[in-house]
Scaffold this motif. Structure first.
Motif, PDB file in Angstrom:
ATOM      1  N   LEU A 189       1.044   0.733   0.076  1.00 19.98           N
ATOM      2  CA  LEU A 189       0.689   0.016  -1.144  1.00 19.98           C
ATOM      3  C   LEU A 189       1.053   0.817  -2.390  1.00 19.98           C
ATOM      4  CD1 LEU A 189      -2.777  -1.511  -0.162  1.00 19.98           C
ATOM      5  CD2 LEU A 189      -0.530  -2.586  -0.092  1.00 19.98           C
ATOM      6  N   ARG A 190       0.900   2.122  -2.328  1.00 19.85           N
ATOM      7  CA  ARG A 190       1.291   2.950  -3.479  1.00 19.85           C
ATOM      8  C   ARG A 190       2.800   2.881  -3.698  1.00 19.85           C
ATOM      9  NH1 ARG A 190      -1.454   8.769  -3.593  1.00 19.85           N
ATOM     10  NH2 ARG A 190      -0.551   8.604  -5.680  1.00 19.85           N
ATOM     11  N   ASN A 191       3.554   2.868  -2.618  1.00 18.73           N
ATOM     12  CA  ASN A 191       5.002   2.758  -2.752  1.00 18.73           C
ATOM     13  C   ASN A 191       5.401   1.395  -3.322  1.00 18.73           C
ATOM     14  OD1 ASN A 191       7.728   3.514  -2.470  1.00 18.73           O
ATOM     15  ND2 ASN A 191       7.852   2.562  -0.444  1.00 18.73           N
ATOM     16  N   VAL A 224     -10.771   2.071  10.393  1.00 17.47           N
ATOM     17  CA  VAL A 224      -9.781   1.192  11.000  1.00 17.47           C
ATOM     18  C   VAL A 224      -8.459   1.942  11.092  1.00 17.47           C
ATOM     19  CG1 VAL A 224      -8.587  -1.022  10.847  1.00 17.47           C
ATOM     20  CG2 VAL A 224     -10.958  -0.823  10.101  1.00 17.47           C
ATOM     21  N   ALA A 225      -7.737   1.734  12.176  1.00 14.07           N
ATOM     22  CA  ALA A 225      -6.499   2.455  12.422  1.00 14.07           C
ATOM     23  C   ALA A 225      -5.456   2.145  11.352  1.00 14.07           C
ATOM     24  CB  ALA A 225      -5.953   2.092  13.806  1.00 14.07           C
ATOM     25  N   ARG A 226      -4.646   3.161  11.035  1.00 17.40           N
ATOM     26  CA  ARG A 226      -3.503   3.082  10.133  1.00 17.40           C
ATOM     27  C   ARG A 226      -3.880   2.796   8.689  1.00 17.40           C
ATOM     28  NH1 ARG A 226       1.374  -0.353  12.681  1.00 17.40           N
ATOM     29  NH2 ARG A 226       2.515   0.997  11.243  1.00 17.40           N
ATOM     30  N   HIS A 227      -5.104   3.108   8.300  1.00 12.58           N
ATOM     31  CA  HIS A 227      -5.485   2.832   6.920  1.00 12.58           C
ATOM     32  C   HIS A 227      -4.799   3.796   5.951  1.00 12.58           C
ATOM     33  CE1 HIS A 227      -8.375   6.016   8.028  1.00 12.58           C
ATOM     34  NE2 HIS A 227      -8.406   6.299   6.734  1.00 12.58           N
ATOM     35  N   GLN A 228      -4.539   5.039   6.378  1.00 10.20           N
ATOM     36  CA  GLN A 228      -3.826   5.962   5.494  1.00 10.20           C
ATOM     37  C   GLN A 228      -2.367   5.555   5.316  1.00 10.20           C
ATOM     38  OE1 GLN A 228      -4.391   9.905   7.078  1.00 10.20           O
ATOM     39  NE2 GLN A 228      -6.549  10.007   6.500  1.00 10.20           N
ATOM     40  N   GLU A 229      -1.752   5.100   6.392  1.00 11.29           N
ATOM     41  CA  GLU A 229      -0.375   4.618   6.288  1.00 11.29           C
ATOM     42  C   GLU A 229      -0.291   3.390   5.394  1.00 11.29           C
ATOM     43  OE1 GLU A 229       3.212   3.062   9.277  1.00 11.29           O
ATOM     44  OE2 GLU A 229       1.319   3.819  10.081  1.00 11.29           O
ATOM     45  N   ALA A 230      -1.279   2.511   5.489  1.00 11.16           N
ATOM     46  CA  ALA A 230      -1.291   1.326   4.630  1.00 11.16           C
ATOM     47  C   ALA A 230      -1.499   1.697   3.166  1.00 11.16           C
ATOM     48  CB  ALA A 230      -2.376   0.361   5.095  1.00 11.16           C
ATOM     49  N   LEU A 231      -2.323   2.698   2.904  1.00 14.68           N
ATOM     50  CA  LEU A 231      -2.546   3.128   1.529  1.00 14.68           C
ATOM     51  C   LEU A 231      -1.261   3.687   0.922  1.00 14.68           C
ATOM     52  CD1 LEU A 231      -4.615   3.517  -0.727  1.00 14.68           C
ATOM     53  CD2 LEU A 231      -5.158   5.750   0.239  1.00 14.68           C
ATOM     54  N   ALA A 232      -0.516   4.478   1.691  1.00 16.36           N
ATOM     55  CA  ALA A 232       0.764   4.990   1.193  1.00 16.36           C
ATOM     56  C   ALA A 232       1.763   3.859   0.976  1.00 16.36           C
ATOM     57  CB  ALA A 232       1.316   6.018   2.174  1.00 16.36           C
ATOM     58  N   LEU A 235       1.718  -5.671   7.542  1.00 15.79           N
ATOM     59  CA  LEU A 235       2.686  -5.365   6.492  1.00 15.79           C
ATOM     60  C   LEU A 235       3.463  -4.089   6.760  1.00 15.79           C
ATOM     61  CD1 LEU A 235       0.364  -6.078   3.418  1.00 15.79           C
ATOM     62  CD2 LEU A 235       1.955  -7.670   4.513  1.00 15.79           C
ATOM     63  N   LEU A 236       3.043  -3.303   7.728  1.00 13.78           N
ATOM     64  CA  LEU A 236       3.614  -1.975   7.954  1.00 13.78           C
ATOM     65  C   LEU A 236       4.826  -2.056   8.875  1.00 13.78           C
ATOM     66  CD1 LEU A 236       0.309   0.051   8.396  1.00 13.78           C
ATOM     67  CD2 LEU A 236       1.625  -0.357   6.319  1.00 13.78           C
ATOM     68  N   PRO A 237       5.676  -1.037   8.848  1.00 10.76           N
ATOM     69  CA  PRO A 237       6.824  -1.013   9.768  1.00 10.76           C
ATOM     70  C   PRO A 237       6.370  -1.072  11.219  1.00 10.76           C
ATOM     71  CG  PRO A 237       7.104   0.618   8.036  1.00 10.76           C
ATOM     72  CD  PRO A 237       5.703   0.084   7.887  1.00 10.76           C
ATOM     73  N   LEU A 285      -7.843  -8.343  -5.016  1.00 13.52           N
ATOM     74  CA  LEU A 285      -6.811  -8.939  -4.192  1.00 13.52           C
ATOM     75  C   LEU A 285      -6.848  -8.361  -2.786  1.00 13.52           C
ATOM     76  CD1 LEU A 285      -5.777  -9.137  -7.253  1.00 13.52           C
ATOM     77  CD2 LEU A 285      -3.504  -9.303  -6.271  1.00 13.52           C
ATOM     78  N   ALA A 286      -6.145  -9.048  -1.881  1.00 10.99           N
ATOM     79  CA  ALA A 286      -5.885  -8.537  -0.540  1.00 10.99           C
ATOM     80  C   ALA A 286      -4.521  -7.855  -0.528  1.00 10.99           C
ATOM     81  CB  ALA A 286      -5.926  -9.681   0.485  1.00 10.99           C
ATOM     82  N   PRO A 287      -4.264  -6.958   0.428  1.00  8.29           N
ATOM     83  CA  PRO A 287      -2.953  -6.269   0.455  1.00  8.29           C
ATOM     84  C   PRO A 287      -1.768  -7.218   0.537  1.00  8.29           C
ATOM     85  CG  PRO A 287      -4.521  -5.126   1.853  1.00  8.29           C
ATOM     86  CD  PRO A 287      -5.196  -6.391   1.415  1.00  8.29           C
ATOM     87  N   CYS A 288      -1.916  -8.351   1.227  1.00  8.45           N
ATOM     88  CA  CYS A 288      -0.800  -9.284   1.345  1.00  8.45           C
ATOM     89  C   CYS A 288      -0.391  -9.833  -0.016  1.00  8.45           C
ATOM     90  CB  CYS A 288      -1.183 -10.425   2.290  1.00  8.45           C
ATOM     91  SG  CYS A 288       0.077 -11.713   2.479  1.00  8.45           S
ATOM     92  N   GLU A 289      -1.333 -10.025  -0.916  1.00  4.15           N
ATOM     93  CA  GLU A 289      -1.013 -10.556  -2.239  1.00  4.15           C
ATOM     94  C   GLU A 289      -0.262  -9.544  -3.091  1.00  4.15           C
ATOM     95  OE1 GLU A 289      -4.999 -11.408  -2.812  1.00  4.15           O
ATOM     96  OE2 GLU A 289      -4.902 -13.079  -1.413  1.00  4.15           O
ATOM     97  N   LEU A 290      -0.593  -8.248  -2.937  1.00  2.00           N
ATOM     98  CA  LEU A 290       0.176  -7.232  -3.650  1.00  2.00           C
ATOM     99  C   LEU A 290       1.588  -7.138  -3.089  1.00  2.00           C
ATOM    100  CD1 LEU A 290       0.041  -5.005  -5.823  1.00  2.00           C
ATOM    101  CD2 LEU A 290      -0.514  -3.399  -3.987  1.00  2.00           C
ATOM    102  N   GLU A 291       1.738  -7.307  -1.780  1.00  2.00           N
ATOM    103  CA  GLU A 291       3.070  -7.312  -1.177  1.00  2.00           C
ATOM    104  C   GLU A 291       3.908  -8.462  -1.735  1.00  2.00           C
ATOM    105  OE1 GLU A 291       6.022  -5.950   1.540  1.00  2.00           O
ATOM    106  OE2 GLU A 291       3.973  -5.157   1.538  1.00  2.00           O
TER     107      GLU A 291
END
Length: 489
Positions: free
Chosen positions: A303-305, A293-301, A387-389, A359-365
């Motif tokens: 979430l780490r931030n 899926v597109a932008r998965h690496q950007e999303a991983l960075a 969630l990304l810019p 969890l889903a990414p939105c819950e960590l956000e």
């Protein structure tokens, strides 16, 4: 035997791959799988090698469909039947391994954009819908003809929504019909304004209108199955729909309807609990649930931030499909976050199977970003790309000197006051990898090491440099029950 980083070999043999043999009668293959449209798609591209992706429950028809398409188009067809993560995502990696120039996806799909450019055609299926029964059910649940309502459906029933709207429009004035957000063809343009795209669907809203004004009437599911929480597509609609608007589901076969307000409330309460668990967590495991899926690496960075800004440690785990035995190998992790497509993040989980919540990414956000709106005001976003810019829902982290980081917070689970983050976001992720001890010794601060030190048994003590060096001597011979130097009893 379950391995830490892979599924056991027996899982592929024990997994149910659908009923054996062909599922669809031969005379219905063209209609159910839209073979004419697929053949036209292949001819227009001039592809010689095409990948056909089927979910497990449709593999019985894969051979017959591939044979008919090869005879019609003259192209070589390859069947993809075992995806690494979820069958709803386009398996771009598998298609590239087969040297395919295009891919045709059959069955339910999340419609997420692939990470790599590849021509893709989606065949969602055409389930039969009893229009008259569904129209009567709609009129029974919506007595006000001026109330705004959106027609929704499961992917296989989307073909019948326009026909259903035709029966209802003479009476209902504010009726909106959604459609699957299929990828647009290259070079296609329309003078009409671009419709709103959410939940994997397009909504042709009039200027000045918003989706939060509409109620929902969902056509799909089965009257025999009352537990619709297991459907991830319906779950993301219930979570993301406006809480104050009515939401009804209708069985396309019988016309039986159900008010989903209570079910939606339970889903939201569960998600609020997961946000509290994430706020209490010190160690977060980020599960790579997709690579296509597109932008998965950007999303991983991203979430780490987020975890770093909230003073939490994060570990990235690439384990394929998450299972309880795999995640049980990481007891020091407090919560896991599954980075997957919208349907994969809400996929049904075995009750009580995971020893830590997923969890889903939105819950960590919501747990780590103090600028995120409070519960009840923030939308529940099922796709990590929101969630990304660049997304209208993106909420940037506040600056390090903001008072939001020092706001007192009390855990709703333990009742204790949560301390503020020990350190703030930094441009150098490695500048705080080492902490200073009172003895002026530098040691790496690791939550795994702290977790190990809290155990009553920490393994064998090496005692390096504290024992004298002696020569090797012969030990005892035999087995524990009867060594050679022991007398017979």
């Amino acid at each position: 035997m379950e391995s830490t980083f892979s599924s056991p070999a027996e899982a592929a043999l024990q997994r149910d791959a659908g009923a054996p043999g062909q599922l669809t009668p031969p005379e219905d293959l063209h209609r159910v799988y839209e073979l004419e449209r697929v053949a036209e798609f292949v001819r227009d591209l001039g592809c010689q090698r095409v990948a056909l992706q089927f979910p497990d429950q449709l593999l019985g028809d894969a051979g017959a469909v591939a044979a008919r398409l090869e005879g019609t188009t003259g192209s070589k067809m390859f069947i993809l039947g075992d995806t690494a993560y979820g069958s709803c995502c386009v398996d771009v990696l598998g298609a590239e391994q087969a040297g395919a120039q295009a891919l045709v996806h059959f069955g339910p799909a999340c419609l997420s954009p692939p990470a790599r450019p590849l021509p893709v055609a989606f065949v969602l299926g055409q389930r039969s819908v009893h229009l008259e029964l569904c129209a009567k059910a709609f009129e029974a649940q919506n007595p006000d003809s001026k109330a705004p309502v959106v027609l929704l459906s499961e992917p296989a029933c989307a073909h019948a929504l326009e026909a259903l709207a035709t029966l209802l429009r003479p009476r209902y004035l504010d009726l909106l019909v959604s459609s699957p957000a299929l990828p647009l063809t290259v070079g296609s343009c329309s003078p009409e304004p671009e419709p709103l795209e959410r939940f994997g669907r397009r909504f042709p809203l009039a200027p000045g209108r918003c989706l939060e004004e509409y109620g929902a009437f969902y056509v799909g599911g089965s009257a025999a199955s009352a537990d619709l929480d297991l459907d991830p597509d319906l779950s993301r609609l219930l979570l993301g729909w406006a809480p104050g608007q009515p939401f009804f589901t209708c069985c396309p076969d019988t016309g039986q309807t159900q008010d989903e307000g209570v079910r939606a409330g339970r889903l939201r309460a569960r998600r609020h609990y997961l946000v509290e668990r994430a706020r209490d967590a010190r160690v977060v495991g980020l599960l790579a649930g997709t690579l296509g899926v597109a932008r998965h690496q950007e999303a991983l960075a991203h979430l780490r931030n987020l975890a770093q800004a909230a003073g939490k440690r994060s570990y990235v785990l690439a384990l394929g499909r998450p299972t309880p035995p795999k995640l049980a190998n990481f007891p020091e992790v407090d919560v896991f976050v599954l980075l997957a497509c919208p349907l994969g993040a809400l996929a049904p989980q075995p009750s009580g199977g995971f020893f830590r919540p997923v969890l889903a990414p939105c819950e960590l956000e919501a747990a780590c970003n103090p600028a995120w709106p409070p519960a009840g005001l923030a939308p529940h976003l099922t796709h990590y790309a929101d969630l990304l810019p660049g997304s209208p829902f993106h909420v940037p982290l506040p600056p390090p000197d903001s008072e939001l980081w020092d706001t007192p917070d009390v855990s709703l689970i333990t009742g204790e006051l949560r301390p503020p983050p020990v350190w703030k976001p930094s441009d150098d992720p490695g500048c705080l990898a080492l902490t200073l001890r009172p003895q002026l010794e530098l040691a790496e601060s690791s939550p795994a090491a702290l977790y190990l030190s809290s155990r009553s048994w920490q393994g064998l003590q090496p005692r390096l440099g504290q024992t004298p060096v002696t020569g090797a001597v012969s030990g005892r011979r035999g087995i524990a029950i009867a060594y050679e130097d022991e007398g017979s009893s």
